[in-house]
Scaffold this motif. Structure first.
Motif, PDB file in Angstrom:
ATOM      1  N   GLN A 124       1.548  -7.390  10.019  1.00 41.79           N
ATOM      2  CA  GLN A 124       3.503  -8.624  10.031  1.00 41.79           C
ATOM      3  C   GLN A 124       3.017  -8.981   8.303  1.00 41.79           C
ATOM      4  O   GLN A 124       4.224  -9.370   7.875  1.00 41.79           O
ATOM      5  CB  GLN A 124       3.052  -9.582  11.074  1.00 41.79           C
ATOM      6  CG  GLN A 124       3.657  -9.319  12.504  1.00 41.79           C
ATOM      7  CD  GLN A 124       4.242 -10.362  13.804  1.00 41.79           C
ATOM      8  OE1 GLN A 124       5.275 -10.203  13.387  1.00 41.79           O
ATOM      9  NE2 GLN A 124       3.074  -9.995  14.145  1.00 41.79           N
ATOM     10  N   GLY A 125       2.017  -9.882   8.472  1.00 44.42           N
ATOM     11  CA  GLY A 125       1.850 -10.517   6.632  1.00 44.42           C
ATOM     12  C   GLY A 125       2.561  -9.760   5.659  1.00 44.42           C
ATOM     13  O   GLY A 125       3.278  -9.691   4.762  1.00 44.42           O
ATOM     14  N   ALA A 126       1.803  -8.322   5.479  1.00 46.25           N
ATOM     15  CA  ALA A 126       2.347  -7.381   5.103  1.00 46.25           C
ATOM     16  C   ALA A 126       3.400  -7.211   4.810  1.00 46.25           C
ATOM     17  O   ALA A 126       4.185  -7.095   3.928  1.00 46.25           O
ATOM     18  CB  ALA A 126       1.215  -6.112   4.879  1.00 46.25           C
ATOM     19  N   ALA A 127       3.910  -6.616   5.885  1.00 45.50           N
ATOM     20  CA  ALA A 127       5.511  -6.396   5.984  1.00 45.50           C
ATOM     21  C   ALA A 127       6.534  -7.730   5.133  1.00 45.50           C
ATOM     22  O   ALA A 127       7.365  -7.232   4.464  1.00 45.50           O
ATOM     23  CB  ALA A 127       5.996  -6.640   7.510  1.00 45.50           C
ATOM     24  N   ASN A 128       5.433  -8.597   5.575  1.00 46.00           N
ATOM     25  CA  ASN A 128       6.482 -10.083   4.834  1.00 46.00           C
ATOM     26  C   ASN A 128       6.265 -10.071   3.716  1.00 46.00           C
ATOM     27  O   ASN A 128       7.421 -10.841   3.175  1.00 46.00           O
ATOM     28  CB  ASN A 128       6.079 -10.708   5.384  1.00 46.00           C
ATOM     29  CG  ASN A 128       6.564 -12.138   5.389  1.00 46.00           C
ATOM     30  OD1 ASN A 128       6.283 -13.492   4.921  1.00 46.00           O
ATOM     31  ND2 ASN A 128       7.712 -12.749   5.663  1.00 46.00           N
ATOM     32  N   ILE A 129       4.970  -9.884   3.139  1.00 47.99           N
ATOM     33  CA  ILE A 129       4.452  -9.815   1.600  1.00 47.99           C
ATOM     34  C   ILE A 129       6.368  -8.675   1.008  1.00 47.99           C
ATOM     35  O   ILE A 129       6.704  -9.196   0.159  1.00 47.99           O
ATOM     36  CB  ILE A 129       3.379  -9.193   1.013  1.00 47.99           C
ATOM     37  CG1 ILE A 129       2.658 -10.719   1.712  1.00 47.99           C
ATOM     38  CG2 ILE A 129       3.755  -9.204  -0.638  1.00 47.99           C
ATOM     39  CD1 ILE A 129       1.070 -10.316   1.535  1.00 47.99           C
ATOM     40  N   ILE A 130       6.176  -7.580   1.330  1.00 42.88           N
ATOM     41  CA  ILE A 130       7.137  -5.936   1.295  1.00 42.88           C
ATOM     42  C   ILE A 130       8.296  -7.409   1.033  1.00 42.88           C
ATOM     43  O   ILE A 130       9.489  -7.287  -0.033  1.00 42.88           O
ATOM     44  CB  ILE A 130       7.198  -5.403   1.736  1.00 42.88           C
ATOM     45  CG1 ILE A 130       6.214  -4.618   1.981  1.00 42.88           C
ATOM     46  CG2 ILE A 130       7.874  -4.169   1.589  1.00 42.88           C
ATOM     47  CD1 ILE A 130       5.462  -3.964   2.624  1.00 42.88           C
ATOM     48  N   GLU A 131       8.813  -7.767   1.863  1.00 45.14           N
ATOM     49  CA  GLU A 131       9.752  -8.036   3.034  1.00 45.14           C
ATOM     50  C   GLU A 131      10.453  -9.031   1.232  1.00 45.14           C
ATOM     51  O   GLU A 131      11.318  -8.974   0.924  1.00 45.14           O
ATOM     52  CB  GLU A 131      10.699  -9.247   3.706  1.00 45.14           C
ATOM     53  CG  GLU A 131      10.565  -7.959   5.012  1.00 45.14           C
ATOM     54  CD  GLU A 131      10.193  -8.564   6.464  1.00 45.14           C
ATOM     55  OE1 GLU A 131       9.925  -9.573   5.983  1.00 45.14           O
ATOM     56  OE2 GLU A 131      10.767  -8.018   7.696  1.00 45.14           O
ATOM     57  N   VAL A 132       9.563  -9.986   1.102  1.00 46.48           N
ATOM     58  CA  VAL A 132      10.135 -11.205  -0.012  1.00 46.48           C
ATOM     59  C   VAL A 132       9.645 -10.203  -1.446  1.00 46.48           C
ATOM     60  O   VAL A 132      11.106 -10.834  -2.389  1.00 46.48           O
ATOM     61  CB  VAL A 132       9.297 -12.184  -0.085  1.00 46.48           C
ATOM     62  CG1 VAL A 132       8.618 -12.936  -1.473  1.00 46.48           C
ATOM     63  CG2 VAL A 132       8.203 -12.861   1.049  1.00 46.48           C
ATOM     64  N   ASN A 133       9.065  -9.823  -1.564  1.00 45.11           N
ATOM     65  CA  ASN A 133       9.678  -8.865  -2.812  1.00 45.11           C
ATOM     66  C   ASN A 133      10.543  -8.060  -3.136  1.00 45.11           C
ATOM     67  O   ASN A 133      10.757  -7.984  -4.231  1.00 45.11           O
ATOM     68  CB  ASN A 133       7.976  -7.957  -3.482  1.00 45.11           C
ATOM     69  CG  ASN A 133       7.043  -8.534  -3.282  1.00 45.11           C
ATOM     70  OD1 ASN A 133       6.352  -9.588  -4.366  1.00 45.11           O
ATOM     71  ND2 ASN A 133       5.708  -7.610  -3.170  1.00 45.11           N
ATOM     72  N   ALA A 134      11.174  -7.750  -2.250  1.00 51.67           N
ATOM     73  CA  ALA A 134      11.935  -6.943  -2.445  1.00 51.67           C
ATOM     74  C   ALA A 134      13.155  -7.398  -2.101  1.00 51.67           C
ATOM     75  O   ALA A 134      13.976  -6.693  -2.771  1.00 51.67           O
ATOM     76  CB  ALA A 134      12.046  -5.826  -0.555  1.00 51.67           C
ATOM     77  N   THR A 135      13.551  -8.952  -2.221  1.00 55.29           N
ATOM     78  CA  THR A 135      14.557  -9.748  -2.686  1.00 55.29           C
ATOM     79  C   THR A 135      14.525  -9.866  -3.900  1.00 55.29           C
ATOM     80  O   THR A 135      15.942 -10.391  -4.511  1.00 55.29           O
ATOM     81  CB  THR A 135      14.188 -11.206  -2.049  1.00 55.29           C
ATOM     82  OG1 THR A 135      13.155 -11.310  -2.263  1.00 55.29           O
ATOM     83  CG2 THR A 135      14.273 -11.050  -0.084  1.00 55.29           C
ATOM     84  N   GLN A 136      14.062  -9.266  -4.668  1.00 57.84           N
ATOM     85  CA  GLN A 136      13.783  -9.646  -6.268  1.00 57.84           C
ATOM     86  C   GLN A 136      14.281  -8.334  -7.027  1.00 57.84           C
ATOM     87  O   GLN A 136      14.679  -8.466  -7.774  1.00 57.84           O
ATOM     88  CB  GLN A 136      12.038  -9.925  -6.816  1.00 57.84           C
ATOM     89  CG  GLN A 136      11.622 -10.547  -5.784  1.00 57.84           C
ATOM     90  CD  GLN A 136      10.824 -12.264  -6.272  1.00 57.84           C
ATOM     91  OE1 GLN A 136      10.190 -12.066  -7.385  1.00 57.84           O
ATOM     92  NE2 GLN A 136      10.723 -12.881  -6.260  1.00 57.84           N
ATOM     93  N   LEU A 137      14.386  -7.304  -6.086  1.00 56.60           N
ATOM     94  CA  LEU A 137      14.727  -5.681  -6.766  1.00 56.60           C
ATOM     95  C   LEU A 137      16.762  -6.109  -6.924  1.00 56.60           C
ATOM     96  O   LEU A 137      17.025  -6.686  -6.633  1.00 56.60           O
ATOM     97  CB  LEU A 137      14.502  -5.245  -5.900  1.00 56.60           C
ATOM     98  CG  LEU A 137      13.579  -4.970  -5.200  1.00 56.60           C
ATOM     99  CD1 LEU A 137      13.217  -3.638  -4.302  1.00 56.60           C
ATOM    100  CD2 LEU A 137      12.618  -4.519  -7.018  1.00 56.60           C
TER     101      LEU A 137
END
Lengths: 259, 259
Positions: free
Chosen positions: A246-259
């Motif tokens: 879940q932590g990894a998924a969350n990191i991806i989600e956060v990084n994705a907002t910057q795209l």
DNA sequence: GAGAACTGTTTGGGCCTCGCGAACAATTAA
DNA sequence: TTAATTGTTCGCGAGGCCCAAACAGTTCTC
């Protein structure tokens, strides 16, 4: 616009194009073939197959190698392009590698298309076991942890469309095989935030997956880690690893907002 | 049988299939499009485009996403399959990763198809620079070190066929642009066993490549390493690195005999 | 909020093309 | 050499493909 995401009945088709698609499919199944073999296999004349193959070769979708026709590497090009169009692909790939290294297991990334799940990346840690899945592989969504994570985030009518199209084929005796059972499971997944596969696909194989969502609520896909029951048990299976995924998924989600 | 490896004139074609191929190509160039846009772009009626798209969607070659059509991830599946059909792919991939680690630079693998070079793998060492090439990318053979290695091992008439089909388009002012110049260079490559790219493609970029041959003399492809002129100079550029690349190519050849 | 101007979808019909069969090369097998 | 494969070419008729036009939704504009 009639919401025909998955209906297949209506509208006209182009027979000639269908024949060429069948040829591609056959070349893949047979690892290449000759004109006569294809004509036999598809129930069409040699002349027809021949003109189709010539056209496909012009466009570099097939290639003639020592006398018979094969799938061309042009598909590699278009396939890589298709992956790159998934906007979180690069971010997820990086995070998956980290996740695989951290856990030592197999980490994978799946997205939904045409009502099925497509593996887009597979990272291997140092203790990684062999798994049958490979990049590009398509699986029914109801029978893997990744698929269940994806389904858990889709609206109900979409799930029904998918069941209508593909059914709930049984992989093993543990596979979910009724709509009720599926919706119950998805409710649990939504509550817990992770989906499990406890030897449902393969004896001795366990799997934990979490969905990846766009900030606007749209679904991106899901990631997972897989490993043997010997290492996936007790607190590690029920708490430690789920938190990591879940932590990894969350990191991806956060990084994705910057795209 | 007339040896028509590359002739394109003769034989019948299927127009409908050609239209669908053009649609795929257009969808790729435009990153997806709608019916009207495609109809305009290809000079066909909307009805025609529509029936083609429906057929392609049936076969999961395109997918309808929020209102317009895109290339489907099915190409990922077929692309991965196509790579796996290259029998030295796995062996070469492993060796490339090692090569990238050993040198710290970018290591790549190319094979020939349709008279052009296709990148099949790219491994990055810790000092790896950014390169424009990506897996699946197709390049003319005469203007890269990898391409020259490949050409150096092909029979003369095959090279002439390739020149006939693709010409010798100039990438930069340093590109080889005449048949004589090319054959001279290839002679040198054959003598030395390696091909160089000394800032021919990009200012500041150097490249060293070596061909990979089947025991029976047939050609498999070529591998290379690329880096900045600041690290690719002197003895390292002319002796040390070429030996390393040739060594890696040799290892692949040896491993390939066991397949 | 009404109309215009886009979209995508469906339908009928006529020309053309596509798919077939059969004959023709070009290899391979026997 | 013969016989049985393969891939390739060609004429022809039927059927399918492509087009134009009408239809139906959606979005824009004012």
């Amino acid at each position: 616009m009639s919401k025909r995401q998955f209906e297949t009945g209506s509208g006209r088709r182009v027979q000639a194009v269908q024949i060429s698609c069948d040829i591609i499919q056959a070349l893949r199944e047979k690892d290449g073939a000759g004109v006569s073999e294809l004509a036999e296999h598809l129930g069409r004349s040699k002349a027809t197959i021949h003109s189709h193959l010539t056209t496909l070769a012009d466009n570099e979708f097939v290639v003639q190698r020592d006398g018979n026709y094969e799938i061309s590497l042009r598909f590699v090009d278009i396939g890589e392009y298709a992956k790159s169009q998934v906007d979180i692909y690069e971010v997820t790939k990086t995070e998956l590698e980290r996740l695989a290294e951290e856990t030592g297991e197999v980490a994978q990334f799946m997205v939904e298309e045409h009502g099925r799940g497509v593996y887009l990346h597979k990272a291997r840690g140092e203790n990684a076991i062999q798994t049958a899945s490979y990049v590009g592989n398509r699986k029914y969504l109801h029978c893997t942890a990744l698929g269940k994570s994806i389904l858990s985030q889709l609206p109900e009518e979409r799930i029904d469309q998918i069941i209508d199209r593909h059914g709930l084929p049984e992989r093993t005796e543990n596979t979910i095989s009724t709509r009720e059972e599926l919706f119950d499971t998805l409710e649990t997944v939504r509550r817990e935030g992770v989906a499990y596969d406890d030897e449902e696909v393969l004896q001795g194989l366990r799997c934990i997956a979490a969905p990846i969502q766009h900030p606007n609520g749209e679904l991106y896909g899901a990631i997972s880690i897989s490993g043997p029951t010997s290492r996936f048990k007790g607190d590690r299976f029920h708490e430690e690893l789920p938190e990591i995924v879940q932590g990894a998924a969350n990191i991806i989600e956060v990084n994705a907002t910057q795209l």
